[in-house]
Design an enzyme around this catalytic site. Sequence first.
Site, PDB file in Angstrom:
ATOM      1  N   SER A 112       2.493   5.243 -12.931  1.00  0.00           N
ATOM      2  CA  SER A 112       3.051   4.241 -11.998  1.00  0.00           C
ATOM      3  C   SER A 112       1.955   3.315 -11.486  1.00  0.00           C
ATOM      4  O   SER A 112       2.179   2.114 -11.305  1.00  0.00           O
ATOM      5  CB  SER A 112       3.774   4.937 -10.836  1.00  0.00           C
ATOM      6  OG  SER A 112       2.869   5.601  -9.979  1.00  0.00           O
ATOM      7  N   LYS A 113       0.767   3.858 -11.290  1.00  0.00           N
ATOM      8  CA  LYS A 113      -0.328   3.007 -10.807  1.00  0.00           C
ATOM      9  C   LYS A 113      -0.826   2.073 -11.921  1.00  0.00           C
ATOM     10  O   LYS A 113      -1.222   0.937 -11.657  1.00  0.00           O
ATOM     11  CB  LYS A 113      -1.473   3.879 -10.270  1.00  0.00           C
ATOM     12  CG  LYS A 113      -1.114   4.596  -8.967  1.00  0.00           C
ATOM     13  CD  LYS A 113      -0.850   3.614  -7.840  1.00  0.00           C
ATOM     14  CE  LYS A 113      -0.604   4.299  -6.515  1.00  0.00           C
ATOM     15  NZ  LYS A 113      -0.432   3.370  -5.389  1.00  0.00           N
TER      16      LYS A 113
ATOM     17  N   ILE B 101     -10.139   9.397  -1.985  1.00  0.00           N
ATOM     18  CA  ILE B 101     -10.346   9.010  -0.589  1.00  0.00           C
ATOM     19  C   ILE B 101      -9.808  10.119   0.314  1.00  0.00           C
ATOM     20  O   ILE B 101      -8.720  10.668   0.054  1.00  0.00           O
ATOM     21  CB  ILE B 101      -9.625   7.665  -0.296  1.00  0.00           C
ATOM     22  CG1 ILE B 101      -9.999   6.599  -1.340  1.00  0.00           C
ATOM     23  CG2 ILE B 101      -9.938   7.187   1.122  1.00  0.00           C
ATOM     24  CD1 ILE B 101     -11.471   6.290  -1.482  1.00  0.00           C
TER      25      ILE B 101
ATOM     26  N   TYR C 233       2.537   9.729 -11.537  1.00  0.00           N
ATOM     27  CA  TYR C 233       1.752   8.997 -10.541  1.00  0.00           C
ATOM     28  C   TYR C 233       0.763   8.059 -11.233  1.00  0.00           C
ATOM     29  O   TYR C 233       0.714   6.860 -10.937  1.00  0.00           O
ATOM     30  CB  TYR C 233       1.015   9.974  -9.618  1.00  0.00           C
ATOM     31  CG  TYR C 233       0.096   9.269  -8.652  1.00  0.00           C
ATOM     32  CD1 TYR C 233       0.615   8.586  -7.556  1.00  0.00           C
ATOM     33  CD2 TYR C 233      -1.291   9.247  -8.851  1.00  0.00           C
ATOM     34  CE1 TYR C 233      -0.217   7.906  -6.681  1.00  0.00           C
ATOM     35  CE2 TYR C 233      -2.122   8.583  -7.979  1.00  0.00           C
ATOM     36  CZ  TYR C 233      -1.591   7.916  -6.898  1.00  0.00           C
ATOM     37  OH  TYR C 233      -2.423   7.234  -6.035  1.00  0.00           O
TER      38      TYR C 233
ATOM     39  N   SER D 244      -4.990   2.589  -8.331  1.00  0.00           N
ATOM     40  CA  SER D 244      -5.682   3.880  -8.264  1.00  0.00           C
ATOM     41  C   SER D 244      -6.591   4.070  -9.470  1.00  0.00           C
ATOM     42  O   SER D 244      -6.338   3.529 -10.553  1.00  0.00           O
ATOM     43  CB  SER D 244      -4.658   5.021  -8.263  1.00  0.00           C
ATOM     44  OG  SER D 244      -5.318   6.276  -8.325  1.00  0.00           O
TER      45      SER D 244
ATOM     46  N   ASN E 181       0.807  -1.224   0.000  1.00  0.00           N
ATOM     47  CA  ASN E 181       0.000   0.000   0.000  1.00  0.00           C
ATOM     48  C   ASN E 181       0.842   1.278   0.000  1.00  0.00           C
ATOM     49  O   ASN E 181       0.360   2.334  -0.400  1.00  0.00           O
ATOM     50  CB  ASN E 181      -0.930  -0.004   1.221  1.00  0.00           C
ATOM     51  CG  ASN E 181      -1.716   1.275   1.358  1.00  0.00           C
ATOM     52  OD1 ASN E 181      -2.649   1.526   0.589  1.00  0.00           O
ATOM     53  ND2 ASN E 181      -1.327   2.122   2.306  1.00  0.00           N
TER      54      ASN E 181
HETATM   55  P1  NAD Z   1      -1.384   8.632   3.246  1.00  0.00           P
HETATM   56  O1  NAD Z   1      -0.418   9.709   2.922  1.00  0.00           O
HETATM   57  O2  NAD Z   1      -2.503   8.938   4.189  1.00  0.00           O
HETATM   58  O3  NAD Z   1      -0.596   7.335   3.798  1.00  0.00           O
HETATM   59  C1  NAD Z   1       0.549   6.879   3.165  1.00  0.00           C
HETATM   60  C2  NAD Z   1       1.274   5.898   4.071  1.00  0.00           C
HETATM   61  O4  NAD Z   1       2.416   5.394   3.363  1.00  0.00           O
HETATM   62  C3  NAD Z   1       1.811   6.544   5.341  1.00  0.00           C
HETATM   63  O5  NAD Z   1       1.757   5.614   6.407  1.00  0.00           O
HETATM   64  C4  NAD Z   1       3.256   6.860   4.963  1.00  0.00           C
HETATM   65  O6  NAD Z   1       4.117   6.958   6.086  1.00  0.00           O
HETATM   66  C5  NAD Z   1       3.591   5.640   4.125  1.00  0.00           C
HETATM   67  N1  NAD Z   1       4.719   5.856   3.214  1.00  0.00           N
HETATM   68  C6  NAD Z   1       4.932   6.902   2.372  1.00  0.00           C
HETATM   69  N2  NAD Z   1       6.089   6.752   1.730  1.00  0.00           N
HETATM   70  C7  NAD Z   1       6.631   5.586   2.152  1.00  0.00           C
HETATM   71  C8  NAD Z   1       7.831   4.887   1.861  1.00  0.00           C
HETATM   72  N3  NAD Z   1       8.740   5.384   1.013  1.00  0.00           N
HETATM   73  N4  NAD Z   1       8.063   3.717   2.497  1.00  0.00           N
HETATM   74  C9  NAD Z   1       7.178   3.219   3.384  1.00  0.00           C
HETATM   75  N5  NAD Z   1       6.023   3.833   3.703  1.00  0.00           N
HETATM   76  C10 NAD Z   1       5.760   5.015   3.101  1.00  0.00           C
HETATM   77  O7  NAD Z   1      -1.943   8.177   1.829  1.00  0.00           O
HETATM   78  P2  NAD Z   1      -3.213   7.318   1.390  1.00  0.00           P
HETATM   79  O8  NAD Z   1      -4.127   8.221   0.688  1.00  0.00           O
HETATM   80  O9  NAD Z   1      -3.726   6.456   2.492  1.00  0.00           O
HETATM   81  O10 NAD Z   1      -2.514   6.421   0.270  1.00  0.00           O
HETATM   82  C11 NAD Z   1      -2.235   5.054   0.440  1.00  0.00           C
HETATM   83  C12 NAD Z   1      -2.143   4.418  -0.920  1.00  0.00           C
HETATM   84  O11 NAD Z   1      -3.367   4.616  -1.614  1.00  0.00           O
HETATM   85  C13 NAD Z   1      -1.050   4.992  -1.824  1.00  0.00           C
HETATM   86  O12 NAD Z   1      -0.458   3.948  -2.560  1.00  0.00           O
HETATM   87  C14 NAD Z   1      -1.825   5.921  -2.741  1.00  0.00           C
HETATM   88  O13 NAD Z   1      -1.174   6.126  -3.969  1.00  0.00           O
HETATM   89  C15 NAD Z   1      -3.106   5.138  -2.893  1.00  0.00           C
HETATM   90  N6  NAD Z   1      -4.286   5.901  -3.346  1.00  0.00           N
HETATM   91  C16 NAD Z   1      -4.785   6.904  -2.596  1.00  0.00           C
HETATM   92  C17 NAD Z   1      -5.918   7.575  -3.046  1.00  0.00           C
HETATM   93  C18 NAD Z   1      -6.552   8.689  -2.276  1.00  0.00           C
HETATM   94  O14 NAD Z   1      -7.453   9.370  -2.825  1.00  0.00           O
HETATM   95  N7  NAD Z   1      -6.186   8.934  -1.018  1.00  0.00           N
HETATM   96  C19 NAD Z   1      -6.516   7.204  -4.268  1.00  0.00           C
HETATM   97  C20 NAD Z   1      -5.965   6.173  -4.996  1.00  0.00           C
HETATM   98  C21 NAD Z   1      -4.857   5.503  -4.527  1.00  0.00           C
END
Ligand code: NAD
Length: 258
Positions: free
Chosen positions: A167-168, A197, A164, A150, A92
Amino acid sequence: MFDDLKNKRVLVTGSTKGIGFAAALEFAKQGAVVGINSHVMDAAAEKAIAQFESLGINFAYFKHDLSRSDECAALVNEFVETFGGLDVLVNNAGGLGVREGLENLDDAAYDLVFDLNIRSVVMTTKYAVPHLKESAVKSGTTSAVISTGSIAGREGGGPGASLYGGSKAVIHNLHRTWVKELTGSNIRFNVVAPGTIDTAFHEDKSPELKEKIRNSIPMGRFGTSEECAPAYLFLASHQASGYITGQVIDVNGGQMCP
Ligand code: NAD
């Protein structure tokens, strides 16, 4: 509907806040043994650890920056040393990295985004595979890899998020090849593709832009991390999804219909 996550050893990367934290917490509530991870011991990590401790959850925290291959290997090794094996891997950790148009992209931006979102998934999964094979043999069922893709992996990212989104898309595609390579070892590979989200991911956006995005979502609101978590549990459970592999499950309030 399923109760086979109890005592499963589940590693969720990038799980001290947002979607990863919500998923890790739900796995723990199902009786799983959980590894949580982040690249920094920040306030979010301290809060997550305190919350897991206060709930009496069987867990461990692992600080590793998964944009580096050696740290991906170390994470898997430490998890297996701690819990004696690995049954479910949730990739994740990830993020936007940079918001910059094509004409301003440079090597540093390229490396940052692709290392964070692709190297992390490829290398963590690579090092996890021997343990996932062993888990499947011992359980006589399947082990599972679930990665966070994503909506941007399907439709492209917004302006400034081409790396981004790209990559997804790579993540979505990698899993389909891994299905061809490793289904014989009884490992299932699936992707959860969140829409928009409500997490720290969007904290750089203006209220106006957030309103515009909300209006583009048929459900009229951002999703929550808690609404994403059940998809990970479903895809981890052999009882629930033992015949499902190579799929991308969208959790997006109807924002995009594939
Ligand atoms: P967030 O920023 O709330 O959480 C990200 C987490 O990843 C944190 O715990 C952070 O410390 C950790 N992290 C970041 N870089 C890291 C690294 N180099 N090594 C280890 N851990 C690392 O983000 P989120 O929105 O919960 O995103 C989580 C995943 O969901 C990501 O892959 C993001 O691309 C994907 N995503 C998010 C959304 C959205 O709308 N929030 C939509 C689609 C996909």
